[in-house]
Structures are given as C-alpha cells and as structure tokens.
Motif scaffolding. Structure first.
Motif, PDB file in Angstrom:
ATOM      1  N   SER A   1       0.778  -1.076  -0.027  1.00  0.00           N
ATOM      2  CA  SER A   1      -0.025   0.139   0.026  1.00  0.00           C
ATOM      3  C   SER A   1       0.854   1.326   0.026  1.00  0.00           C
ATOM      4  CB  SER A   1      -0.922   0.068   1.206  1.00  0.00           C
ATOM      5  OG  SER A   1      -1.601  -1.179   1.183  1.00  0.00           O
ATOM      6  N   ALA A   2       1.870   1.200   0.798  1.00  0.00           N
ATOM      7  CA  ALA A   2       2.996   2.250   0.954  1.00  0.00           C
ATOM      8  C   ALA A   2       3.542   2.494  -0.540  1.00  0.00           C
ATOM      9  CB  ALA A   2       4.003   1.998   1.963  1.00  0.00           C
ATOM     10  N   TRP A   3       3.928   1.450  -1.261  1.00  0.00           N
ATOM     11  CA  TRP A   3       4.475   1.627  -2.824  1.00  0.00           C
ATOM     12  C   TRP A   3       3.350   2.395  -3.635  1.00  0.00           C
ATOM     13  CZ3 TRP A   3       9.435   2.257  -2.854  1.00  0.00           C
ATOM     14  CH2 TRP A   3      10.198   1.456  -2.170  1.00  0.00           C
ATOM     15  N   ILE A   4       2.245   1.928  -3.346  1.00  0.00           N
ATOM     16  CA  ILE A   4       0.993   2.293  -4.220  1.00  0.00           C
ATOM     17  C   ILE A   4       1.075   3.903  -3.916  1.00  0.00           C
ATOM     18  CG2 ILE A   4      -1.534   2.471  -4.529  1.00  0.00           C
ATOM     19  CD1 ILE A   4      -1.436  -0.567  -3.878  1.00  0.00           C
ATOM     20  N   ARG A   5       1.166   4.176  -2.719  1.00  0.00           N
ATOM     21  CA  ARG A   5       0.789   5.816  -2.509  1.00  0.00           C
ATOM     22  C   ARG A   5       2.135   6.410  -3.079  1.00  0.00           C
ATOM     23  NH1 ARG A   5      -1.177   3.885   2.188  1.00  0.00           N
ATOM     24  NH2 ARG A   5       0.814   4.110   3.212  1.00  0.00           N
ATOM     25  N   ARG A   6       3.032   5.625  -3.139  1.00  0.00           N
ATOM     26  CA  ARG A   6       4.404   6.434  -3.712  1.00  0.00           C
ATOM     27  C   ARG A   6       4.201   6.587  -5.415  1.00  0.00           C
ATOM     28  NH1 ARG A   6       9.901   6.226  -2.121  1.00  0.00           N
ATOM     29  NH2 ARG A   6       9.491   6.243   0.162  1.00  0.00           N
ATOM     30  N   GLY A   7       3.147   5.769  -5.923  1.00  0.00           N
ATOM     31  CA  GLY A   7       3.035   5.896  -7.125  1.00  0.00           C
ATOM     32  C   GLY A   7       3.955   4.684  -7.955  1.00  0.00           C
ATOM     33  N   GLU A   8       4.478   3.850  -6.925  1.00  0.00           N
ATOM     34  CA  GLU A   8       5.332   2.839  -7.681  1.00  0.00           C
ATOM     35  C   GLU A   8       4.357   1.552  -7.536  1.00  0.00           C
ATOM     36  OE1 GLU A   8       9.490   2.567  -7.005  1.00  0.00           O
ATOM     37  OE2 GLU A   8       9.557   4.382  -5.983  1.00  0.00           O
ATOM     38  N   LEU A   9       3.546   1.453  -8.761  1.00  0.00           N
ATOM     39  CA  LEU A   9       2.637   0.491  -8.827  1.00  0.00           C
ATOM     40  C   LEU A   9       3.353  -1.083  -9.011  1.00  0.00           C
ATOM     41  CD1 LEU A   9      -0.235   2.106 -10.803  1.00  0.00           C
ATOM     42  CD2 LEU A   9       0.093   2.181  -8.238  1.00  0.00           C
ATOM     43  N   GLY A  10       4.596  -0.837  -9.903  1.00  0.00           N
ATOM     44  CA  GLY A  10       4.881  -2.189 -10.079  1.00  0.00           C
ATOM     45  C   GLY A  10       5.714  -3.036  -8.724  1.00  0.00           C
ATOM     46  N   ARG A  11       6.253  -1.939  -8.152  1.00  0.00           N
ATOM     47  CA  ARG A  11       7.094  -2.583  -6.726  1.00  0.00           C
ATOM     48  C   ARG A  11       5.864  -3.341  -5.744  1.00  0.00           C
ATOM     49  NH1 ARG A  11      12.156   0.426  -4.610  1.00  0.00           N
ATOM     50  NH2 ARG A  11      12.273  -1.572  -3.528  1.00  0.00           N
ATOM     51  N   ALA A  12       4.768  -2.633  -5.869  1.00  0.00           N
ATOM     52  CA  ALA A  12       3.617  -2.892  -5.172  1.00  0.00           C
ATOM     53  C   ALA A  12       3.174  -4.353  -5.671  1.00  0.00           C
ATOM     54  CB  ALA A  12       2.447  -2.099  -4.913  1.00  0.00           C
ATOM     55  N   GLU A  13       2.954  -4.518  -6.786  1.00  0.00           N
ATOM     56  CA  GLU A  13       2.565  -5.566  -7.628  1.00  0.00           C
ATOM     57  C   GLU A  13       3.665  -6.804  -7.263  1.00  0.00           C
ATOM     58  OE1 GLU A  13       1.571  -4.922 -11.819  1.00  0.00           O
ATOM     59  OE2 GLU A  13      -0.148  -5.929 -11.059  1.00  0.00           O
ATOM     60  N   GLN A  14       4.920  -6.611  -7.450  1.00  0.00           N
ATOM     61  CA  GLN A  14       6.142  -7.403  -7.020  1.00  0.00           C
ATOM     62  C   GLN A  14       5.962  -7.978  -5.745  1.00  0.00           C
ATOM     63  OE1 GLN A  14       9.654  -5.591  -7.297  1.00  0.00           O
ATOM     64  NE2 GLN A  14      10.719  -7.644  -7.298  1.00  0.00           N
ATOM     65  N   LEU A  15       5.492  -7.254  -4.833  1.00  0.00           N
ATOM     66  CA  LEU A  15       5.660  -7.664  -3.453  1.00  0.00           C
ATOM     67  C   LEU A  15       4.481  -8.704  -3.190  1.00  0.00           C
ATOM     68  CD1 LEU A  15       6.100  -4.484  -0.971  1.00  0.00           C
ATOM     69  CD2 LEU A  15       6.982  -6.645  -0.670  1.00  0.00           C
TER      70      LEU A  15
END
Lengths: 440, 599
Positions: free
Chosen positions: B374-388
C-alpha cells in the motif's frame, strides 16, 4: 384553563361511547375532513408498537395535526398507544419528513380496530386541542440540559419559557401544561454551592437568582422560591397540569411544606436550617409526600429521604435497576392509562438529583404509575390536586442514566424509540385530551 | 489497623467454625425461601436455642423478622447471646444493626458504648457505629464517632473509614488526608483510595493533589497520587510523580511500574501511551531475561502508539539483533518494521522486511507485506507493489490488486478483484471504502477509463484537489446516466469533505442536472444541503433536505438527512459534535479522501 374535574367527566363519557355516538360528545360538530375515524374522511393510523420508526416524533406529528385544527384519537393500549389522525397531505408530509410510520386505514380496517378496542382493555380518547405548554427554566437556558425541553424540541412541539417573574405575576394561568425539571425550590442551588464553589456556571446561577429575588421584592432566593412554589401550587389547584422531573419534584414539595420553616442552609439565606425543620414541615399543603426527613448537611447534595437512590451521597447511593410500568383499566382509569402508554413495560432506570420516590414518604392517595419490583422506592407517580393534576417522574435524562454536570447533551435523533422519553411526551399530549365541558 | 481487623475476623471465624451443619437452620432457610416467614423465624429460633453461635441462623432470623416487622422480638435473644459470648464481634455488630433498623438511636449508642467498654483496643465498634449513623444520613455524627475512636485508639486508626465518610460528605480534602494516612499504614489501601478519589469533582482536585504530592509525605503517598492522576486521565503527570516515588526494593518497584502501565492502557491517548512507554522502559531496566525483553517490546509499541517513533526504534534496534529469544526478536522486528514504515522510511522498511521475511510470524509477514504494498502504491510505484504481492494469495492481497487495477484505469479488473476479495478483507473501514468504490464503478459503464484511475490514485496520495479535476474531466467522457452524474456527485462530495464549498456546489448541481432521479441524486442532494449549511444558508438546506426526504424516501441517505434537518432546525444539539459534524458525508469514508494507508 379547564379543570381536571370537568376534564375527567368528559373523558369518562368520551371513550367508547364516542365511537357509538360521536356527535353527542362534542358541542361543536367537527368537519369530517378534520376528524379521524368517522367514516366520512380517511384516517391514518400512527402505530406506537415496534413497527413505529420514530416514537418521539409521532407525538409531534399528532400535536401539529391538532395545532392545524384537526382532531385525533389516542387509542389507549391499542398497539402500545397508537394515534388515529385524519388523513391528508399535510399530515402525510409531516410524517414523512419526521420519519414517522403511518398506516392508511380503510373504513373496514377502522371498524376492525374499533371492534378490537371494544373487546379488550383499550379505549379511544379524543384529542381536540394542542395544549399550551410552558416550561419553567431560566430565560437564558439552552434546551439541552432538560429532558423535557429536549423531547419537545426534538418532537417539534412548541413551548414557552416561564421563570420566576412570570410565576410571581400569575401568568401561569395562560398555559395548560407546566413542566419543571431540576430546579431547586429550596433555594439552595441544588446544594452544589460547596462542591462546585468557584465554577462559573454556579456563580451565574447564584447571581441570576439573587438578582431576580431582589427585583421581585424577596429577601432571599429561598424566600423567592417558596413564593414561586406557591404560585405553582395555585396553578395546579386551579386546574393546571403539572409535570415535574428530577429535583423539582422533591424540592417543590419541601418548599410548599416549609412555608414557615427555614429549610435552607446558611450559605443560601444567611441563617442555618431550623434544627427542628423536619418536624415543623406542614405536609397538608403538598401534592405527593408526607413525613419526610430533611438532609441537614449542607455539603451533601441530597435534600431528604424522598429520593430513594441518593446518588450524590456515596454511602447511601443505591444502584440503578429497572422500573416497571403499571397496567390500568383503560376504560375506567383513562388518565393513568394515558400516562403509561409505552412499547416497553420495563425500562432501565436513570439517575437524577432525585431519582426515585421512597414509598414510605408517599401520601396514601398517590397513584403509582411505575415502580421497581421489590424496591422501597417508586419511579413515576400521579395524583389530583384541587381542579388540576400533577405527575412526577424521577431522574434526569432517560437516555443518559448517569448524567454528570458538563456531560454532552443527549442527541435524541440517536434515540427515536426511547421508551423513557415516551413517558415525558405522554404527559405533553395528556392535556390535549382535555375537552370542552359538556352542555348538560 | 491490620491487627485489630485480623482479630475481629478470627472472632467471626471462631463462631462460624463452632457451628455444626445445622439442619434446622437449613429448614429455616427453606421456609424463608418459600415465603413462610413466621415458620422460618420459629425454625431459626430453634436453631439458635441449641447453637447460639450459628451465624446463618442469626442472619436468617434478622431477615425474616425485619420482613415481618417484628425485629424487636430478636433483641432479648441477642442480649443473652452477647452475655454468653461478649467477644463476638458478629453479635455486637448485629446488635447495632438491629437497633438502628428499629430506629432506636439511643440503644445503638448504648450498645456501641458497651462494646467499646468491653473491647477498648479494637476499631470495630466505632466502624460499625459510624456506619449505622451514616446509613441514617447522619454524616457529621458518623465522622464524630470515628474521630472519637481515633482519639481513643491513637495514631491514624480508622483512616479508611474516615476517608469514606469524608467522601460521602463531599469533604474531599479531608478524604485525601485520611487516604494518605491509610496507605502509609498499609499500601494495599491504594486501590480503594484511588477508586474513591477518582470520583472527586473537578474543582476539588487541585486541593487533593496538594496533599498527595506534598514533598514532606512518604513516597507511598506519592504513588497513590500517581494512581489518582491516572484515574483522572492525567497519565503523564502521574508518571512524573511515580518516577520520583518508586520504592527502593526492585521487586516492589517493578510491581508499581507494571500496575501503572496497566492502568494507562484504558485511557487510549498518546499521552497515556507515552507514560506507559516510560514505565515499561524503566521496568525493562529493573527486570532481566524474558520479562525485560517483554517490557522492552511493550515500551516500543507504546512509544509507537504515542507517535514517538524514534524512541520506539531505540527500544527495538538492540532487541531485534541481540541475543533475545527468537520469538521476542521476531516480534520486535515486526514492530520495528511497522515503526520504520510509519516514519516514512519506506525503502528501509522494505529492506528489513525482505531480510526478516522468513523469520517473522506468518500473520506479521502478511500484514507487513500488504502495508508495504500500500505504501508503494501511494508512492506511485505500482510495479513494486505488484511485485511484493506476487506470492500473496490472501483475500487482502486480492483487494490491493483491485486498487492497483483501478489506479491503472482498468475498471473491469478492479471490479473483479474487489468482488473476489469480498467484504472480509482488511478492516471494516477498508471494506466499506471498497464497497463505496465498487458501487461507483458499477455505475460507470466503461471497462477502462485511465483518467478516472489517475484521479483515484491522486486521491490515494492525498491530492484531492487535483483528483477532483481529473474526476470532473473523466465525467465529460460519460453519458448523463452512464456514470457522469455519479462521478460529478462523488467529486462534489470530496469537495464538501475538504470544505471547498464553492466548487462542491457547482459539481453537485451539475450532477443533479445530469440525473436528478437516479441513484446518485440522494447523496448529491445531501452534500448540497451540507454546502448550504456551511455557507450560511439554512433555509436552502431545509428545502433541499425536505426535497431529498420526500423524493427519495427509500434512500439510505434519508436517516442522515432527517438528522441534519433536525440539526438545522435546532431540534437536536450540534455544538458538541463540532462544526464539522454536518459536513461529514455518511457515504464517503474519511480515508477515501485522506489517502490513508491500509496499515
């Protein structure tokens, strides 16, 4: 103002017989459009059982219907005290905005209801006039610390505020219904004087009362309140309907009994309470109580042994239980029946400076409307006095059982089905059943 | 105090111990239960005829005779029993109680004086005598009896009783003095003292504190002061006082600290968390081994709850890497990662998580992984969130994937994921938020709308103003009843929530112009009414609310509309609810427009 005797006489003949021969009951025939259940105009049933979505506002809808010149009927014990209103766009709109459930009745349905009422411990009482309501409060008081003004405000029932000058000037006669809440008629400022000394609200209360006493020519606040109590007694004697809660019940009685006795502590009137005060009180002048022993300590926020719960006296404080409404015969005792109309028979108790009334201090003729099973106190009482009636309900706020000074006000929109508040509103509509005297 | 009380209990035990299992007393009880009080009284008398030390029979006789209004007939029997057992505190107390119940004040006094004359060294006569006076409402008399008792017994005798009487009389300073004396004699009175003084009115509290924090008094009194302060919801002051008043003995100090920390839990404010953290940190220093580590973890959590993330990390960093037991270390590390994440140090938290992922407890792993995503999403890094989330098959992960799809403008995918996640993923607030968005998407008749996805991501990131612009723009691509009204209404309600009433009114009126009868209309009308209230137009608000109630009687908004109508008309209070009260939109959860995290 119409006295209790004429009111009761009319009520006695107005119940079921009204259904059989409605024209006999009213000196002035009602127009069919404004009159429910005659078979000529359609009717709306406002159920007051668990199908009702907003019990408290139902009283307001009924009151406003009366205010618009219509009449209504209070169907005692029928679906927990339902109302029958003339159908019409104004009533429907009011009910919809208020969230009050209504059921349109067909003529056949109404006949069925009347049959049920006739065959059971029920009655139909005509309501003809929105009573003129007065509440005894300081002029600057907000409505949020008084259960009755909260209920009236929430239900949308108009009321006037009266205070000492109006009572002393005899203006109570302008109203049919008077409510008292946590006023201390012994003039001791609810005996908070020592415990809350220094607090701004108390200083303001003392200042306001002292100024009023001076302006009205009384030597002390205690003397002023005795005078006001006397005005209230006369109001009831001459046919008024009195409803009191919390401390007003107990202190009004003490003030009436203490006309010639000093019952106020030294901080209030400059002289200590008469050492023999309890023995000298004259209880023949009061509505409800007798043989009362006064609390002598000025620092204990309790007035006497009238209150069974003694909430501010930790050593004597009694825990809260639940009180039970009595059943009365609707056709024989319509008045107490009206006062106990509710969708719950057992209601959680709630504290007030005066929470309950000790059985040992009740006068023999008092009608008990609710008590706690097995407890030495009762909660809700009623009686006649002169041409009027009085009703006392112990406690401060039915939905804030342990109310403290400074607590946030109760938001009644969160308790639209409050059984405790219904009891208050029963008292407001009860004088609406008042009728013109019969031409005999 | 302790010795005389023990003596009186022993006396009672002697009587109880002397009684045989009495069938007669038992039959008395049975008769009493059946309401046959006359016969019960006779049975109890019979029992006492052969066994005058039978406590149960005495109490039964007292009960039934009181009910029969014939308690006076017990007195001669009681008198003779006392003559035979003059040391029985039970019988003496019963005599006082019975005379009091009979309203014989003089006899109460005489009986008490006889008891005192027989046993001048014990406090019991004064205690029970005062209690009878108090029950009659004679507070001053009760206090005088206790003071007389103290004068005869010496020292601080009867201090707890006097404290209770003073409290009953509203004499709070006197009560505090007596409680101070009581805890100096026996610290176990602290609980009763704190519970009593907790009820002191606000205006009396400073006077009480002057007594309890008086530097000339013993530390045990200060510890009482600390406990009282906590009971008044003043935990930080309480900690300051306790910190300087801990006993020298480590075990007793640890007990005081644990007790203090426990008491602060119920308060739930950051200040209480801070006070709790300090107490637990001190406890960790005083204890060893697992107890110390537990205290340290507790302190770290409390510091984190108080918002002092640096202190929380300080508590945890040594713990998580030192020789702590594996379970404690993993728990500490989970807390540390959470604290690091809440401090905004996302990369560091992510790194720690990857290092420790295998050793954390399963539920901690899942929760932290989703928080990080969720924190990566808020950062706008949707790919990292998806990877996690790649290896996460939980329903909570499905819900987050739904958000990822939404932010990419894939409305169809978002809808599918949200449906699959169902109502149980995450917290109740999270589920409500998801449901609200799902309801919105169902009215937007497009499978893909990247501008709306962008708007939603901006919203998640806390840029509501920009989000509203994108949403209004996205609405222009839709038909009136194909989602335009819903998007405009949603945007308008977001503006209301951030007090941007000018823009809110315009958007809401556009929404109602697009569709005044559809499912978006009630919420739009409600929000418009809020706008009118907040811009000083109560009459317009009343008209709008009445229209809403009468036109959309079945809408879920109607109860709130009625409530607001009551507020605007003054039928219910609104002052204490705060100025923002009517502003709250029941259909928009705060986090939708606050950009809150799923942590």
């Amino acid at each position: 103002m119409i006295g209790r005797r004429s009111f009761l006489r009319v009520l006695g003949s107005a119940g079921l017989s009204h259904m059989a021969a409605p024209a006999v009951l009213s000196a002035r025939p009602l127009s069919s459009a404004m009159r429910p259940g005659t078979g000529q105009g359609a009717s709306l049933l406002v159920p007051m059982d668990d199908r009702q979505s907003n019990h408290l506002k139902a009283y307001g809808v009924t009151y406003r219907s009366l205010g618009r010149g219509g009449t209504a009927e209070w169907l005692l014990n029928y679906r927990d005290g339902s109302f029958l209103l003339p159908d019409g766009s104004a009533v429907r709109r009011d009910a919809a905005l208020s969230g009050v459930a209504c059921e349109p009745l067909s003529p056949g349905g109404l006949v069925d209801i009347r049959g049920v009422i006739q065959a059971n411990n029920m009655d139909a009482v005509p309501l003809e006039k929105a009573p003129k309501v007065a509440v005894y409060v300081p002029p600057s008081a907000a409505p949020w610390d008084d259960a009755v003004t909260m209920a009236l405000q929430y239900a949308g029932i108009e009321y006037a505020k009266v205070w000492d000058p109006e009572v002393v000037a005899g203006r109570l006669q302008d109203y049919e219904w008077l409510h008292l809440h946590h006023e201390d008629f012994t003039g001791q400022f609810s005996k908070f004087y020592l415990m809350y000394s220094g607090s701004a609200w108390l200083a303001e209360m003392v200042r306001q009362n002292a100024r009023t006493a001076r302006d009205l020519g009384f030597g002390t606040v205690a003397a002023l309140k005795k005078g006001v109590a006397e005005g209230i007694r006369r109001f009831v004697e001459q046919g008024g309907f009195l409803f009191a809660m919390c401390t007003a019940t107990e202190t009004l009685e003490i003030a009436l009994a203490a006309r010639d006795v000093d019952v106020a502590a030294q901080y209030s009137d400059g002289t200590p309470m008469d050492a023999r005060a309890s023995e000298l009180l004259e209880w023949s002048r009061t509505f409800a109580f007798e043989n009362v022993v006064l609390e002598r300590s000025p620092s204990t926020a309790s007035f006497s042994n009238i209150d069974g719960h003694q909430v501010n006296s930790p050593a004597r404080r009694q825990v809260l239980g639940a009180f039970r409404l009595f059943n009365f015969s609707a056709k024989i005792d319509p008045v107490p029946t009206m006062l106990v109309q509710c969708h719950r028979q057992v209601i959680p108790d709630f504290y007030g400076l005066t929470t309950s009334f000790s059985r040992s201090t009740l006068k023999p003729g008092v009608t008990i409307l609710a008590d706690e099973n097995g407890a030495p106190w009762v909660k809700y009482i009623h009686g006649d006095y002169g041409d009027g009636t009085w009703t006392f309900l112990g406690g401060h706020d039915p939905e804030d059982p342990q109310h403290q000074i400074g607590d946030p006000p109760t938001d009644l929109s969160l308790y639209p089905n409050s059984p405790g508040y219904r009891l208050i509103l029963n008292n407001v509509l009860f004088p609406a059943a008042q009728k013109r005297e019969l031409k005999t | 105090m302790g010795a005389p009380r023990v003596a009186s209990y022993l006396c009672l035990l002697t009587i109880v111990g002397a009684q045989p299992a009495s069938a007669q007393s038992g039959s008395g009880l049975e008769l009493e239960r059946r309401g046959r009080h006359h016969e019960a009284a006779a049975a109890y008398r019979e029992t006492l005829g052969s066994d005058q030390a039978n406590v149960g029979a005495w109490l039964g006789l007292e009960r039934v005779l009181t009910r029969l209004g014939r308690l006076e007939t017990m007195m001669s029997l009681l008198d003779s029993a006392i003559s035979r057992s003059p040391a029985s505190n039970f019988l003496r107390e019963l005599e006082l109680r019975a005379w009091a119940a009979l309203g014989q004040g003089d006899s109460v006094s005489a009986a008490a004086e006889r008891w005192i004359a027989y046993a001048p060294e014990i406090p019991d006569p004064y205690r029970h005598w005062a209690r009878t006076a108090s029950r009659r409402g004679e507070s001053a008399r009760a206090i005088q009896i206790l003071l007389d008792g103290r004068a005869r017994l010496g020292g601080s005798a009867l201090a707890p009783e006097l404290a209770q009487m003073y409290m009953a009389a509203g004499a709070w300073a006197g009560a505090a003095e007596e409680w101070a004396a009581a805890v100096m004699l026996d610290e176990s009175h602290t609980t009763a003292a704190a519970a009593g003084l907790r009820q002191a009115p606000e205006l009396q509290r400073d006077r009480i504190l002057m007594i309890l924090v008086d530097p000339h008094r013993e530390k045990v009194v200060h510890r009482l002061g600390a406990e009282v302060l906590v009971s008044w919801n003043r935990p930080e002051e309480g900690w300051t006082l306790l910190d300087s008043a801990l006993p020298a003995d480590r075990t007793r100090a640890a007990t005081s600290l644990s007790r203090f920390a426990d008491r602060t839990v119920r308060i739930g404010t950051p200040g209480a968390a801070r006070a709790r953290a300090y107490a637990l940190e001190r406890l960790a220093e005083l204890t060893q081994g697992a107890a110390s580590e537990r205290a340290r973890v507790g302190a770290a959590q409390a510091f984190a709850d108080a918002g002092d993330l640096a202190a929380a990390r300080r508590m945890l960093e040594t713990l998580a890497t030192a020789d702590a037991p594996p379970g404690d270390a993993a728990s500490a590390m989970a807390t540390l990662i959470r604290v690091t994440l809440e401090s905004g140090r996302l990369e560091e938290a992510d790194t720690r998580f990857r290092v420790w992922e295998e050793r954390l407890r399963a539920d901690d792993t899942e929760r932290l992984r989703q928080s990080l995503a969720s924190a990566w999403i808020r950062r706008g890094e949707l790919g990292r969130a998806e990877q996690l989330l790649a290896a996460d098959s939980s329903i909570a992960a499905l819900a987050i994937r739904g958000w990822l799809a939404l932010y990419r403008g894939d409305l169809f995918g978002a809808t599918e994921y949200f449906r699959a996640a169902g109502p149980r993923a995450g917290s109740r607030e999270e589920a409500t938020r998801r449901t609200a968005i799902l309801a919105l998407l169902q009215n937007v008749r497009r499978d893909s709308l990247p501008r709306l996805g962008r708007a939603m991501l901006l919203l998640e990131q806390g840029d509501t103003s920009e989000a509203v612009d994108h949403m209004a723009e996205a609405a222009t691509h839709l038909d009136d009843v194909g989602g335009r009204a819903h998007l405009l209404a949603f945007a308008g309600r977001l503006c209301v929530a951030r007090s941007d009433f000018g823009r809110a009114e315009s958007l809401l009126q556009r929404a109602l112009a697009a569709d005044s009868v559809g499912s978006a209309a009630p919420a739009a009308e409600y929000a418009l009414a809020v706008t009118y209230v907040e811009t000083g137009r109560p009459e317009a608000a009343v008209r709008q609310l009445e229209h809403l109630i009468l036109s959309h009687a079945g809408s879920a908004v109607v109860p709130e509309a009625r409530r607001m109508l009551d507020q605007v008309r003054g039928a219910i209070p609104r002052a204490d609810a705060g100025e923002s009260a009517p502003k709250r939109d029941p259909l928009i959860e705060d986090r939708v427009f606050r950009g809150g995290s799923a942590v």
